[in-house]
Motif scaffolding. Structure first.
Motif, mmCIF file in Angstrom:
data_model
loop_
_atom_site.group_PDB
_atom_site.id
_atom_site.type_symbol
_atom_site.label_atom_id
_atom_site.label_comp_id
_atom_site.label_asym_id
_atom_site.label_seq_id
_atom_site.Cartn_x
_atom_site.Cartn_y
_atom_site.Cartn_z
ATOM 1 N N MET A 1 13.653 -15.231 12.222
ATOM 2 C CA MET A 1 13.562 -14.197 11.198
ATOM 3 C C MET A 1 12.332 -13.336 11.434
ATOM 4 N N LYS A 2 12.525 -12.025 11.518
ATOM 5 C CA LYS A 2 11.422 -11.098 11.705
ATOM 6 C C LYS A 2 10.882 -10.654 10.339
ATOM 7 N N LEU A 3 9.641 -10.193 10.361
ATOM 8 C CA LEU A 3 9.002 -9.734 9.139
ATOM 9 C C LEU A 3 8.698 -8.251 9.259
ATOM 10 N N GLY A 4 9.070 -7.502 8.237
ATOM 11 C CA GLY A 4 8.731 -6.098 8.160
ATOM 12 C C GLY A 4 7.699 -5.864 7.071
ATOM 13 N N PHE A 5 6.789 -4.950 7.319
ATOM 14 C CA PHE A 5 5.736 -4.629 6.355
ATOM 15 C C PHE A 5 6.021 -3.232 5.810
ATOM 16 N N HIS A 6 6.291 -3.152 4.501
ATOM 17 C CA HIS A 6 6.622 -1.871 3.870
ATOM 18 C C HIS A 6 5.431 -1.406 3.042
ATOM 19 N N TYR A 7 4.739 -0.400 3.546
ATOM 20 C CA TYR A 7 3.523 0.131 2.917
ATOM 21 C C TYR A 7 3.960 1.223 1.946
ATOM 22 N N TRP A 8 4.082 0.884 0.683
ATOM 23 C CA TRP A 8 4.736 1.769 -0.284
ATOM 24 C C TRP A 8 3.786 2.427 -1.271
ATOM 25 N N ASN A 9 2.526 2.005 -1.305
ATOM 26 C CA ASN A 9 1.627 2.430 -2.365
ATOM 27 C C ASN A 9 0.257 2.781 -1.774
ATOM 28 N N TYR A 10 -0.270 3.940 -2.194
ATOM 29 C CA TYR A 10 -1.558 4.416 -1.687
ATOM 30 C C TYR A 10 -2.624 4.449 -2.792
ATOM 31 N N SER A 11 -2.376 3.735 -3.873
ATOM 32 C CA SER A 11 -3.261 3.777 -5.031
ATOM 33 C C SER A 11 -4.397 2.768 -4.976
ATOM 34 N N THR A 12 -4.317 1.814 -4.057
ATOM 35 C CA THR A 12 -5.370 0.804 -3.900
ATOM 36 C C THR A 12 -5.894 0.843 -2.476
ATOM 37 N N PRO A 13 -7.199 1.087 -2.309
ATOM 38 C CA PRO A 13 -8.223 1.361 -3.328
ATOM 39 C C PRO A 13 -8.011 2.726 -3.977
ATOM 40 N N ASP A 14 -8.700 2.962 -5.096
ATOM 41 C CA ASP A 14 -8.432 4.164 -5.880
ATOM 42 C C ASP A 14 -9.185 5.399 -5.403
ATOM 43 N N ASP A 15 -9.925 5.296 -4.323
ATOM 44 C CA ASP A 15 -10.632 6.442 -3.748
ATOM 45 C C ASP A 15 -9.780 7.027 -2.621
ATOM 46 N N PRO A 16 -9.244 8.247 -2.774
ATOM 47 C CA PRO A 16 -8.416 8.830 -1.715
ATOM 48 C C PRO A 16 -9.101 8.875 -0.353
ATOM 49 N N ALA A 17 -10.432 8.923 -0.336
ATOM 50 C CA ALA A 17 -11.149 8.957 0.937
ATOM 51 C C ALA A 17 -11.000 7.661 1.714
ATOM 52 N N GLN A 18 -10.555 6.603 1.059
ATOM 53 C CA GLN A 18 -10.387 5.310 1.718
ATOM 54 C C GLN A 18 -8.937 5.026 2.115
ATOM 55 N N ILE A 19 -8.035 5.944 1.820
ATOM 56 C CA ILE A 19 -6.628 5.712 2.146
ATOM 57 C C ILE A 19 -6.444 5.497 3.648
ATOM 58 N N ALA A 20 -7.030 6.354 4.471
ATOM 59 C CA ALA A 20 -6.819 6.279 5.917
ATOM 60 C C ALA A 20 -7.350 4.970 6.499
ATOM 61 N N SER A 21 -8.557 4.595 6.144
ATOM 62 C CA SER A 21 -9.136 3.379 6.714
ATOM 63 C C SER A 21 -8.410 2.130 6.230
ATOM 64 N N THR A 22 -7.955 2.144 4.980
ATOM 65 C CA THR A 22 -7.195 0.998 4.450
ATOM 66 C C THR A 22 -5.860 0.859 5.162
ATOM 67 N N LEU A 23 -5.182 1.973 5.344
ATOM 68 C CA LEU A 23 -3.911 1.971 6.072
ATOM 69 C C LEU A 23 -4.112 1.474 7.495
ATOM 70 N N ALA A 24 -5.159 1.947 8.149
ATOM 71 C CA ALA A 24 -5.420 1.559 9.534
ATOM 72 C C ALA A 24 -5.688 0.061 9.651
ATOM 73 N N GLU A 25 -6.523 -0.475 8.791
ATOM 74 C CA GLU A 25 -6.851 -1.896 8.863
ATOM 75 C C GLU A 25 -5.646 -2.759 8.527
ATOM 76 N N THR A 26 -4.861 -2.322 7.570
ATOM 77 C CA THR A 26 -3.650 -3.070 7.210
ATOM 78 C C THR A 26 -2.681 -3.118 8.385
ATOM 79 N N ALA A 27 -2.457 -1.976 9.024
ATOM 80 C CA ALA A 27 -1.543 -1.935 10.161
ATOM 81 C C ALA A 27 -2.051 -2.802 11.307
ATOM 82 N N ARG A 28 -3.355 -2.778 11.547
ATOM 83 C CA ARG A 28 -3.928 -3.586 12.625
ATOM 84 C C ARG A 28 -3.708 -5.078 12.372
ATOM 85 N N ILE A 29 -3.983 -5.530 11.166
ATOM 86 C CA ILE A 29 -3.809 -6.947 10.837
ATOM 87 C C ILE A 29 -2.329 -7.327 10.902
#
Length: 286
Positions: A1-29
């Protein structure tokens, strides 16, 4: 069974300036832990909370493509009304070329009328949306073929279905059709899809919908086993990993090969706990 990661929400953290770095670290992990696919929503307003952040999907996937090397990248799922089919084929092909052949087309009939009306996207009756979905599938497949000629449909007319460069290493990009509608959506899966995507609403419900798909495949002279079966888990994955894995085993018995999960907390923390508590055990299922 494969696992898919669905990144559906950009509200956490609540600072828009952190959206890119949070997305990047999540994808890397996620990729390092063995996640098979990474997807985002095709929305412009966040569902039910339009004032919350939402990013355009294909731009987001292009960013993720530059940060990863292995995961399949797709929208879950592209709304058919948001992009002209010829341009959509070029957009997804561009993602495929720049990601080294990792793009897939996830597509559905679209439904969120608030954002459509808000941003001036045409709102058409449901029946017409499905007509446009079928024509879009036909156009994409023609653009990914050797036929560069015209396409004449009821809703779309193209003088040239030219797509250069073509998808890398494949006759066409894998097509996942999202939704569980038994009369129209699953019929389109049987006709055009390489994969279906159902909500994980329970083993019995998924089993029934897969039987409907099997019936459509028989009528369309399509090999049912050639279609990948995937489900999107709606509940909290990490609250009870044992229960989640038990459900995954039951879905695997139905022929489901991938289950997609959605963060219910800070995405980086979710990815870290997923890697520790779910991914290693899920790999043994199927």
């Amino acid at each position: 069974m494969k696992l898919g990661f669905h990144y559906w929400n950009y509200s956490t953290p609540d600072d828009p300036a952190q959206i890119a770095s949070t997305l990047a670290e999540t994808a890397r992990i996620a990729e390092q832990s063995g996640v098979s696919s990474f997807s985002v929503m095709d929305h412009y307003f966040q569902m039910e909370h339009a004032e919350e952040p939402m990013l355009e999907g294909y731009t987001t996937l292009g960013y993720v493509a530059a940060l990863t090397e292995r995961m399949t990248l797709r929208m879950l799922v592209t709304g058919v009304m948001y992009r002209h089919p010829g341009l959509l084929a070029k957009i997804v092909t561009t993602l495929d070329v720049l990601s080294g052949g990792r793009a897939a087309l996830g597509i559905g009939a679209s439904w969120y009328e608030r954002e459509q009306r808000g941003l001036g996207v045409p709102v058409v009756p449901v029946a017409e949306r499905f007509e446009r979905l079928e024509e879009t599938l036909q156009i994409c497949l023609q653009m990914w073929s050797d036929d560069n000629g015209p396409y004449r449909g009821r809703h779309y007319q193209l003088e040239e279905t030219l797509c250069v460069p073509a998808p890398l290493g494949r006759s066409h990009l894998p097509i996942m059709i999202g939704g569980g509608g038994e009369q129209k959506t699953l019929l389109l899966v049987a006709r055009y899809g390489d994969a279906c995507n159902l909500f994980a609403t329970g083993v019995d419900d998924v089993a029934r919908k897969l039987e409907v798909l099997r019936t459509h495949c028989a009528a369309e002279n399509r090999d049912y086993d050639a279609i990948e079966k995937t489900v999107a888990a709606m509940g909290p994955t990490l609250d009870d990993p044992d229960a989640f894995l038990a459900d995954a085993k039951q879905y695997a018995k139905l022929g489901v090969s991938e289950i997609q999960v959605m963060p219910d907390r800070h995405p980086v923390a979710f990815a870290e706990q997923l890697a520790e508590r779910i991914t290693p055990r899920l790999a043994d299922i199927g």
